[in-house]
Design a protein around this motif. Sequence first.
Motif, mmCIF file in Angstrom:
data_model
loop_
_atom_site.group_PDB
_atom_site.id
_atom_site.type_symbol
_atom_site.label_atom_id
_atom_site.label_comp_id
_atom_site.label_asym_id
_atom_site.label_seq_id
_atom_site.Cartn_x
_atom_site.Cartn_y
_atom_site.Cartn_z
ATOM 1 N N ALA A 120 -8.502 -3.708 6.924
ATOM 2 C CA ALA A 120 -8.564 -2.301 7.319
ATOM 3 C C ALA A 120 -7.911 -1.415 6.264
ATOM 4 O O ALA A 120 -8.449 -0.359 5.904
ATOM 5 N N CYS A 121 -6.776 -1.830 5.732
ATOM 6 C CA CYS A 121 -6.101 -1.048 4.696
ATOM 7 C C CYS A 121 -6.913 -1.040 3.406
ATOM 8 O O CYS A 121 -6.973 -0.014 2.718
ATOM 9 N N GLN A 122 -7.542 -2.142 3.087
ATOM 10 C CA GLN A 122 -8.403 -2.203 1.913
ATOM 11 C C GLN A 122 -9.586 -1.246 2.082
ATOM 12 O O GLN A 122 -9.957 -0.532 1.157
ATOM 13 N N GLU A 123 -10.157 -1.224 3.290
ATOM 14 C CA GLU A 123 -11.256 -0.296 3.576
ATOM 15 C C GLU A 123 -10.792 1.154 3.434
ATOM 16 O O GLU A 123 -11.513 1.998 2.892
ATOM 17 N N ALA A 133 -6.424 8.310 -3.629
ATOM 18 C CA ALA A 133 -5.000 8.553 -3.470
ATOM 19 C C ALA A 133 -4.266 7.379 -2.839
ATOM 20 O O ALA A 133 -3.033 7.421 -2.715
ATOM 21 N N ILE A 134 -4.971 6.329 -2.444
ATOM 22 C CA ILE A 134 -4.339 5.157 -1.850
ATOM 23 C C ILE A 134 -4.256 4.073 -2.899
ATOM 24 O O ILE A 134 -5.252 3.753 -3.552
ATOM 25 N N GLY A 135 -3.065 3.531 -3.065
ATOM 26 C CA GLY A 135 -2.859 2.496 -4.051
ATOM 27 C C GLY A 135 -2.414 1.189 -3.449
ATOM 28 O O GLY A 135 -1.956 1.130 -2.314
ATOM 29 N N ASP A 136 -2.543 0.161 -4.246
ATOM 30 C CA ASP A 136 -2.161 -1.205 -3.875
ATOM 31 C C ASP A 136 -1.392 -1.741 -5.069
ATOM 32 O O ASP A 136 -1.980 -2.029 -6.106
ATOM 33 N N ASP A 137 -0.074 -1.837 -4.938
ATOM 34 C CA ASP A 137 0.695 -2.294 -6.080
ATOM 35 C C ASP A 137 0.888 -3.794 -6.098
ATOM 36 O O ASP A 137 1.669 -4.324 -6.888
ATOM 37 N N GLY A 138 0.180 -4.507 -5.229
ATOM 38 C CA GLY A 138 0.152 -5.960 -5.277
ATOM 39 C C GLY A 138 1.382 -6.692 -4.792
ATOM 40 O O GLY A 138 1.527 -7.869 -5.010
ATOM 41 N N GLN A 139 2.286 -6.014 -4.117
ATOM 42 C CA GLN A 139 3.484 -6.690 -3.606
ATOM 43 C C GLN A 139 3.126 -7.739 -2.600
ATOM 44 O O GLN A 139 2.280 -7.607 -1.791
ATOM 45 N N TYR A 143 0.828 -1.210 0.000
ATOM 46 C CA TYR A 143 0.000 0.000 0.000
ATOM 47 C C TYR A 143 0.861 1.258 0.000
ATOM 48 O O TYR A 143 1.960 1.278 0.544
ATOM 49 N N TYR A 144 0.327 2.308 -0.607
ATOM 50 C CA TYR A 144 0.994 3.607 -0.635
ATOM 51 C C TYR A 144 -0.058 4.695 -0.817
ATOM 52 O O TYR A 144 -1.190 4.432 -1.189
ATOM 53 N N VAL A 145 0.329 5.933 -0.525
ATOM 54 C CA VAL A 145 -0.508 7.106 -0.760
ATOM 55 C C VAL A 145 0.226 7.964 -1.786
ATOM 56 O O VAL A 145 1.449 8.111 -1.714
ATOM 57 N N ASP A 146 -0.537 8.528 -2.739
ATOM 58 C CA ASP A 146 0.104 9.383 -3.738
ATOM 59 C C ASP A 146 -0.190 10.855 -3.462
ATOM 60 O O ASP A 146 -0.887 11.204 -2.508
ATOM 61 N N THR A 147 0.332 11.711 -4.318
ATOM 62 C CA THR A 147 0.269 13.154 -4.090
ATOM 63 C C THR A 147 -1.112 13.766 -4.325
ATOM 64 O O THR A 147 -1.275 14.972 -4.123
#
Length: 79
Positions: free
Chosen positions: A61-64, A73-79, A16-20
């Motif tokens: 919780a992160c998915q929610e 702005a929240i992404g999931d790059d599947g790592q 998970y990450y947050v973008d600008t």
Amino acid sequence: MADPNSKTKGNVAGKYYVDTNCIACDACILAAEKHFKIDTSVEPAFAFVSKQPETSEEEEACQEAMESCPVEAIGDDGQ
């Protein structure tokens, strides 16, 4: 959709990450307070992932948080 090439500073490595595009609205904090923080030391303030999920409950919780973000702005790059 969040852009992995525009991650905010402070995101810990992982899925998970947050973008600008973040508007520091607190939606992610409400959904997953153990995993997101908001940097208010800069203007404009922004959120970032402070801890990646380790359990299925934390993953939920992160998915929610990702689904509740009003600006995606929240992404999931599947790592």
